[in-house]
Design a protein around this motif. Structure first.
Motif, PDB file in Angstrom:
ATOM      1  N   CYS A  11       0.825  -1.211   0.000  1.00  0.00           N
ATOM      2  CA  CYS A  11       0.000   0.000   0.000  1.00  0.00           C
ATOM      3  C   CYS A  11       0.858   1.260   0.000  1.00  0.00           C
TER       4      CYS A  11
ATOM      5  N   SER B 192       2.129   2.861   2.475  1.00  0.00           N
ATOM      6  CA  SER B 192       2.023   3.778   3.622  1.00  0.00           C
ATOM      7  C   SER B 192       3.402   4.030   4.212  1.00  0.00           C
TER       8      SER B 192
ATOM      9  N   ASN C 264       8.683  -0.555   1.279  1.00  0.00           N
ATOM     10  CA  ASN C 264       7.796  -1.623   0.799  1.00  0.00           C
ATOM     11  C   ASN C 264       8.489  -2.462  -0.283  1.00  0.00           C
TER      12      ASN C 264
END
Lengths: 285, 198
Positions: free
Chosen positions: B44, B46, B62
């Protein structure tokens, strides 16, 4: 003064408070004395290990922090002012609780017991739990008109492996409102200050610090107040914005509100001198 | 992807990989030592969007997790992301899947050193080692000494000199170190890093 009974704490200053942030240490001692908190420095304490030992070798990091725990007398809480010191001391205690083998080894090395039930807390927690009434009774100087952004930095909220520990969101505001200072919202309050990258890669840190300071300027702040000595230093030395705000240690603002008159010695050590601000707001003579 | 979000530096496409054929020993080791299961990661971003340092990283956090899952061990251990990360835990606190990404970075730094990978930010490793020298000698960090030796090591004599001078002028850098009395209680602890030689 009706500051009931005196409370005893063991106190772990850590390397920053003992050197670069000596002004924070001095103001903390002053404030604590007035509030009836007896901070007894841990005898012959050593560095908590810092990010460097923690990065390079877990056993070394554990050993450095654990020796400090072995020096703490049982029965009174251990107070730290530096959030990173607090983190490494607590992490060491958590690991020693899980690993009796290592604990035994270290206890044999130093021929001292390491208390596992020792309560380890930040000075903000001391204030939140025991300090507010004492503060209300001891205010000597109103800081009315001082608009500040509370800047906690990244660590005092606690990384996830310690998330069941106390969080401190809002405590600085609660405490400094007693002195009639005005907290502002809308600025970066816990964005990382750059930590050791300030020493190794300052060009990465300056834009971040500028964002933090600029956000406080945009919120209309006169200053930032921090609960971490390393943040205070990084925000001061790495800001290249046109408007540079004074960065107070939390303990300095507390000390001022409690009537300290020896603040000159604290403020000459600031790279952004807060005295013009205090004079303009007529907070000091 | 929006242009306004901070991006890591690499956007060159990577060669095709076939996950099933990869050896995933590093993945297992990282999970075990960091105590973190990052299979829940659904990319995602974030962590990347919140990371204060993502612009200085060659892969966003990520992507490091993804590279690990793909078994691209060398790319993971030699990326600068793991060294630029200071452990501020912003990623870990805002991950919607409660993955402690900072703990993964912490473990990857140790593994990079243990496995002799090329260190992407050698100046940061030098700095940490200078801090260790200071702790071993005095039991406490002597910042002036650390910066002196660090400059000697990296030969960046004149970069950042004005900051140092300002700090000296405001008595922020102590000339003399603050010392632990019972230093022999500490020196032995350093063998686990340097080995028996020092």
């Amino acid at each position: 003064m009706s500051n009931s009974e005196q409370l005893d704490f063991s106190y772990f200053p850590g390397c920053s408070m003992a050197t670069t942030a000596a002004e924070s240490n001095a103001s903390l001692m002053k404030a604590a004395r007035v509030l009836g908190f007896n901070l007894i420095e841990l005898e012959d304490w050593n560095c908590c290990g810092s990010s460097s030992a923690s990065t390079l070798c877990k056993d070394l990091a554990l050993g450095m922090a654990a020796r400090n725990l072995s020096l703490a007398p049982a029965g009174r809480p251990l107070v730290a002012m530096c959030p990173r010191c607090l983190l490494y001391l607590r992490r060491a205690q958590a690991r020693l609780r899980q690993d009796p083998e290592i604990r035994r080894e270290l206890e044999e090395r130093w021929q001292r017991p390491i208390p596992l039930d020792l309560e380890i807390m930040h000075f903000l927690e001391v204030m939140a739990r025991f300090g507010l009434d004492r503060l209300r009774q001891s205010v000597k100087r109103s800081l009315k008109g001082l608009k500040f952004v509370p800047y906690y930095g990244c660590t005092v909220f606690g990384p996830p492996d310690l998330e069941r520990e106390k969080h401190y969101q809002g405590e600085m505001e609660n405490i400094l409102k007693v002195l009639e200072a005005q907290p502002l919202i809308g600025a970066y309050t816990h964005r990382c200050c750059g930590s050791f990258l300030s020493a190794t890669d300052p060009e990465l840190v300056t834009p971040l610090v500028n964002e933090i300071i600029d956000s406080a300027v945009a919120a209309g702040a006169h200053c930032l107040v921090t609960s971490c000595a390393m943040c205070q230093l990084n925000l001061e030395i790495r800001c290249s914005s046109r408007i540079k705000l004074p960065i107070f240690h939390f303990s300095e603002v507390l000390g001022l509100g409690l009537g300290a008159e020896d603040y000159e010695g604290w403020f000459i050590r600031h790279l952004v001198d807060p005295r013009p601000l205090l004079h303009n707001l007529a907070l000091v003579a | 992807m929006s242009r306004t979000l901070p991006q890591a530096k690499t956007d060159a496409p990577m060669p095709a990989i076939t996950p099933g054929e990869r050896n995933r020993s590093l993945l297992a080791e990282v999970k075990k030592r960091s105590g973190t299961d990052f299979n829940r990661c659904f990319q995602c971003r974030s962590c990347a969007n919140g990371c204060p340092f993502v612009q200085a990283m060659d892969h966003p956090p990520n992507a490091v997790l993804r590279l690990l899952q793909y078994g691209l061990d060398q790319q993971v251990l030699e990326c600068n992301t793991i060294w630029v990360c200071v452990g501020c835990h912003t990623c870990s606190s805002q991950c919607p899947m409660a993955i402690d990404i900072a703990a993964v970075m912490d473990t990857l730094r140790l593994l990079a050193m243990e496995r002799g990978a090329a260190i992407a930010k050698p100046n940061i490793l030098d700095f940490h080692e200078e801090v260790l020298h200071s702790l071993q000698r005095y039991g406490r960090a002597h910042k002036l000494g650390i910066m002196w030796h660090y400059k000697l090591q990296t030969r960046r004599w004149f970069s950042d000199m004005d900051t140092g001078l300002k700090m000296l002028a405001h008595r922020k850098l102590e000339l003399r170190p603050s010392r632990v009395q019972a230093i022999d209680e500490i020196t032995g602890l350093f063998k686990c890093y340097w080995g028996e030689s020092r």
